[in-house]
Write an enzyme that holds these catalytic residues in place. Structure first.
Site, PDB file in Angstrom:
ATOM      1  CG  HIS A 155      -0.203  -5.912   7.930  1.00 38.23           C
ATOM      2  ND1 HIS A 155       0.479  -6.717   8.804  1.00 38.23           N
ATOM      3  CD2 HIS A 155      -0.180  -4.657   8.473  1.00 38.23           C
ATOM      4  CE1 HIS A 155       0.892  -6.000   9.842  1.00 38.23           C
ATOM      5  NE2 HIS A 155       0.501  -4.743   9.655  1.00 38.23           N
ATOM      6  CB  CYS A 197       2.105 -12.614   6.122  1.00 38.22           C
ATOM      7  SG  CYS A 197       2.600 -11.905   7.719  1.00 38.22           S
ATOM      8  CB  SER A 223       6.922 -11.612   6.442  1.00 41.80           C
ATOM      9  OG  SER A 223       8.131 -10.917   6.308  1.00 41.80           O
TER      10      SER A 223
END
Length: 383
Positions: A155, A197, A223
């Protein structure tokens, strides 16, 4: 006249063959590297991040299949999904909902696991600043002739990637680590891939030479995940790595596929996000860089123009007799475990223990009998 014509054709064929061999040899050694390494990192914990472990293990499986041995792979997994109590199929991690491809396999070697996966340990692996007691399996023993693949998933946000939801690494720290690697001659060429992301923000600050970077999403984009599985309640992979794995399945060690083909993996119509790449720091043309320059492994070869006859029988070396008799060495294997004793031994009888709730149920039964017999007025005699 016919003999001269045939001789000229034959000599032309030999010349073309020699030139072809020289061209292939030049292309083979054009990258200038002599060994390959891979650092594969999953930065997420907890069951709902199952897909990040599957991402990393999918790339791990691909680079091993293409020739990079475990001794040249540093695998970092922040959580052990294969042994999670929520996993309905223990010791397995799947990347597709058809449950046919187990990317965990039976020979995975995890070098950093659980709480060992930290920003500090990751940077120490890259820069080589590890304690002397660190084993070789946890070290990146690369040199100035090494091509290195670095894959990260987890993340992230604009300019950072989280490690286990407790700390984060910034794009500046990552860029400085790569510069240290270049200054310390720890790589020849480096390929950086990140699936998170806003992944493109992680390579914006890179400034070291011979470095190529790919990301699953642009700044401001997420993402997205892929392959939801209702049986385990989570997604199995991220979209970018899913199509990357699909692309790598068609690559073989002698493949001529180049990096321009890798840039086309997972277009926006499939990824929903917009994958990005950066090649301005890389010295070679990406079209001349083979996929196997980073995902494969260099094999030592010797080019010769001589013809080698492989049909000749191999001559066996005769043993010289000692005192007129041949000495035969007797080999035997030592039993590692007392198998005969283990097989024939009787199972031990387990000590009996009351089942859960037995004591509580017994006391409840006693109180019910007491109340039914004597009533509430005699309760004071007990307490």
């Amino acid at each position: 006249m016919k003999i001269l014509t045939l001789w000229s054709l034959f000599s032309t064929y030999l010349l073309a063959s020699s030139l072809n061999i020289e061209d292939n040899a030049g292309q083979f050694f054009s990258s200038g590297h002599t060994n390959n390494w891979a650092v594969l990192v999953c930065t997420s914990r907890f069951w709902f991040n199952y897909r990040h472990v599957a991402n990393t293990l999918s790339v791990y499986r691909s680079v091993k299949r293409l020739g990079i041995p475990d001794s040249h792979i540093v695998l970092m997994l922040a959580d052990d999904m294969a042994c999670n109590h929520r996993n309905p199929k223990p010791a397995t991690v799947f990347s597709h909902k058809n449950m046919e491809l187990n990317v965990y396999g039976d020979d995975v070697e995890v070098d950093y696991r659980g709480y060992e996966v930290t920003v500090e340990n990751f940077l120490r692996v890259l820069t080589g600043r590890l304690p002397p007691s660190t084993p070789r399996s946890k070290r990146l023993l690369s040199d100035d002739r090494s091509n290195i693949l670095i894959y990260l998933t987890g993340h992230g946000g604009n300019g950072f990637l989280k490690f286990q939801d407790s700390e984060e690494i910034s794009n500046v720290e990552l860029a400085d680590a790569f510069e240290q690697m270049w200054q310390k001659r720890r790589y020849n060429e480096l390929l950086f891939i990140i699936d998170t992301c806003q992944g493109a923000s992680m390579y914006e600050r890179f400034y070291s030479p011979n470095l190529m970077a790919l990301a699953s999403s642009q700044v401001g984009e997420d993402s997205l995940s892929h392959q939801p599985d209702l049986a385990i309640g989570v997604h199995l992979m991220d979209r970018y790595t899913f199509y990357l794995l699909e692309f790598l399945e068609d690559i073989h060690p002698a493949s001529k596929t180049n990096m321009n083909d890798l840039f086309k993996v997972c277009p926006k119509s499939q990824c929903v996000s917009t994958p990005g790449h950066r090649t301005d720091l890389f010295l070679r043309d990406p079209g001349s860089v083979l996929i196997t320059d980073f995902f494969g492994s260099v094999r030592k070869v010797e080019i010769t123009m001589e013809t080698i006859d492989l049909t000749d029988p191999i001559e066996q070396v005769e043993q010289s007799p000692v005192n007129g008799e041949l000495q035969k060495e007797k080999n035997s294997y030592v039993d590692q475990l007392p198998l005969s004793e283990i097989i024939h031994q009787k199972p031990k009888q387990k000590d009996w223990h009351p089942p859960d709730g037995f004591i509580l149920g017994l006391w409840t039964l006693i109180l019910l009998v007491f109340f039914k017999t004597y009533g509430m007025k005699h309760l004071k005699h007990i307490f």
